[in-house]
Enzyme design. Structure first.
Site, PDB file in Angstrom:
ATOM      1  CG  HIS A   1      48.442  74.411   0.193  1.00 22.20           C
ATOM      2  ND1 HIS A   1      48.050  73.106   0.005  1.00 22.20           N
ATOM      3  CD2 HIS A   1      47.365  75.170  -0.099  1.00 22.20           C
ATOM      4  CE1 HIS A   1      46.790  73.073  -0.379  1.00 22.20           C
ATOM      5  NE2 HIS A   1      46.354  74.313  -0.453  1.00 22.20           N
TER       6      HIS A   1
ATOM      7  CD  GLU B   1      28.466  78.365   8.508  1.00 21.66           C
ATOM      8  OE1 GLU B   1      29.588  77.852   8.548  1.00 21.66           O
ATOM      9  OE2 GLU B   1      27.483  77.930   9.137  1.00 21.66           O
TER      10      GLU B   1
ATOM     11  CG  ASP C   1      31.713  76.754   5.398  1.00 29.23           C
ATOM     12  OD1 ASP C   1      32.265  76.009   4.570  1.00 29.23           O
ATOM     13  OD2 ASP C   1      31.655  76.485   6.608  1.00 29.23           O
TER      14      ASP C   1
ATOM     15  CB  CYS D   1      32.957  85.105  12.781  1.00 30.95           C
ATOM     16  SG  CYS D   1      31.836  83.894  12.057  1.00 30.95           S
TER      17      CYS D   1
END
Length: 539
Positions: free
Chosen positions: A161, A398, A422, A469
């Protein structure tokens, strides 16, 4: 941090741990809300993963067992965390081993909440390269961005991360450098080349001169890209690609304009609804949306209706607890479940001027019936408001069903916009908030590319355009692939607009089309990226 092994009584230690967990939970939730308002999806996803770790029942049960045995809450919690860390580190799986840093980050936050011993931040120079055994993601986000020129860690990994956050923040980073990194001394001069994966600990005069020359070269390139950022992004064979910007508010819109954005490709409206006790009224929403349009100096704006549920909680809605929120009540499903709130938002959107510059985007559409239902409701509300104009209406692709049914959706929608974050998680059945899967969630997976190709082909049957996007639009290696698949718009963060425009101008769409179809036959995202590197080495 030395911890008292013996507790002050079972009841008292249980109360103390519960309070500490609650405090950290609130801090992480605030971090998620803040990241969502800034459009920092990588940051919000990482904090959502931390929230899941904090509520891990096995972790809490192990701490509770130590408390029941008379030990202190902090001692028990640390033992529980370290036991899980040892298991993960011993499995021989690098992806799982890298989650140790996340667990230790949670441990540190809980212990600070318990004993009130916040860590002292590092002493930073004006252009510091931060060196550490490892960094906690929460600590990285608190560092003054203007003073951190780079990061070197002894531990960690490319899929950890910290590495993901550093990339999203634009900070050069070398991770997993080994113990020798810790031999670097405070205040010494260091040359870090993250692209080459090198750090020079004792640079001579010639090395420093070469590094400064390279920095100036990169800065000159950045200035050149910025100087031409307001010009359209046209491929070498004359195809215009719209490069838009993802934003959360009017300030972001102004930043996007300053960086040359052609439009707003995604305004997330969640920032108006989170971190408050009740939903915003119509006037408040209209003022916020109008401020965005006013900041765009005549450019168009795609504004997404509220997307909450899943990992985005709005307490006042009292959404029911779900075992798998990503597959539950979220996006337009939440809107249909709370029709008054949806109507208020639609009325607020219909009140902005001019409506010709507004494009409404609907999240989580799964079939054409949902789209028809929403379009009919917009038509009813517009009639009640005596409006002569109508905004364009788009579908956010999505879920795989939306991509597969793009030909049906495009009959009733004005455009499609692919939410690659997604769409990737639903296509691969990998939760993007699951820390152990972070490195495997790759939007250049051939399965996802095939879905995008189907969506674009379906939209073309009705003369409709498709944009992207999600984070995929900001991936330099994905840009030529998306253009080759027929995507007409890329929406990215403000600071990336000049770079993406510059990249587009060096591409031939015809060449991209020829190669993109071949990429669909490859077997893995690694194979796709390898081929992209061969075809477009500058990407």
């Amino acid at each position: 941090m030395p911890l008292p092994e013996q507790g002050a009584g079972i009841a008292a230690e249980r109360v103390a741990l519960a309070a500490a967990l609650g405090k950290v939970r609130d801090q992480i939730s605030s971090g998620i809300d803040s990241a969502l308002r800034r459009g920092a999806t990588a940051e919000s996803d990482i904090f959502a993963a931390h929230l899941a770790l904090l509520d891990d029942p096995e972790l809490l049960a192990a701490a509770e067992n130590d408390i029941a045995a008379g030990r202190g809450a902090g001692f028990g919690f640390r033992r529980a965390v370290r036991a899980q860390c040892a298991i993960l580190a011993g499995l021989g799986n690098q992806l799982l081993a890298e989650r140790v840093a996340d667990l230790k980050d949670i441990e540190r936050q809980v212990l600070v909440a318990l004993y009130g011993e916040p860590e002292q931040g590092p002493e930073l120079f004006d252009a510091s390269i931060l060196v550490a055994e490892d960094l906690a993601p929460s600590a990285l986000t608190r560092l003054p961005r203007g003073k951190v020129a780079g990061i070197i860690t002894a531990a960690g990994g490319a899929s950890g991360h910290v590495a993901i956050l550093a990339r999203s923040l634009g900070i050069p980073a070398l991770v997993a450098c080994g113990p020798s990194a810790l031999a670097l001394e405070q205040g010494q001069t260091l040359v870090l080349d993250a692209r080459a994966g090198l750090a020079h600990p004792r640079p001579g005069a010639a090395d420093l001169a070469a590094a400064r020359a390279e920095i100036e070269k990169l800065e000159a390139r950045r200035r050149m890209m910025q100087a031409s950022a307001n010009a359209p992004a046209i491929t070498v064979d004359g195809v215009a690609i719209e490069v838009a910007v993802n934003i959360a508010n009017a300030d972001d819109a102004r930043e996007g304009v300053a960086h040359g954005a052609d439009a707003v490709g995604l305004l997330r409206t969640e920032f108006l609804f989170i971190d408050r006790r009740d939903a915003p009224n119509q006037a408040e929403q209209t003022a916020a949306y109008q401020a965005v349009l006013d900041a765009l100096d005549g450019r168009n704006a795609i504004i997404r209706t509220l997307d909450v549920g899943g990992d985005k909680d709005v307490p006042y809605l009292q959404l029911p607890p779900e075992p798998n929120p990503a597959l539950g009540l979220r996006g337009i499903r939440t809107g249909f479940a709370y029709p008054d709130m949806l109507d208020t938002q639609l009325r607020a959107l219909l009140a902005v001027k001019p409506l010709s510059r507004l494009r409404i985007l609907v999240p989580m559409i799964a079939d054409v019936g949902e789209l028809i239902r929403l379009r009919e409701r917009i038509e009813q509300l517009a009639g009640e408001m005596n409006l002569s104009e109508r905004p364009q209406l788009g579908v956010m692709v999505e879920v795989p069903s939306a991509a597969l049914l793009a030909d049906q959706l495009a009959k009733h929608a004005d455009f499609l916009s692919i939410g690659s974050n997604d769409l990737t998680q639903y296509t691969l059945a990998m939760d993007r908030c699951n820390a152990t899967l972070a490195a495997r969630i790759d939007s250049l997976h051939p399965g996802l590319l095939r879905l995008i190709a189907i969506a674009v082909d379906g939209a073309k049957q009705h003369g409709k355009w498709v944009g992207v996007c999600g984070a995929m639009a900001s991936d330099p290696q994905a840009v030529p692939v998306l253009i080759g698949l027929g995507v007409a718009e890329l929406s990215v963060s403000p600071r990336l607009v000049p770079e993406v425009k510059s990249l587009v101008r060096g591409l031939s769409r015809r060449h991209c089309e020829e190669e993109a179809r071949r990429l669909l036959t490859l077997a893995s995202p690694q194979a796709v990226r390898g081929r992209v590197t061969e075809l477009w080495p500058g990407a």
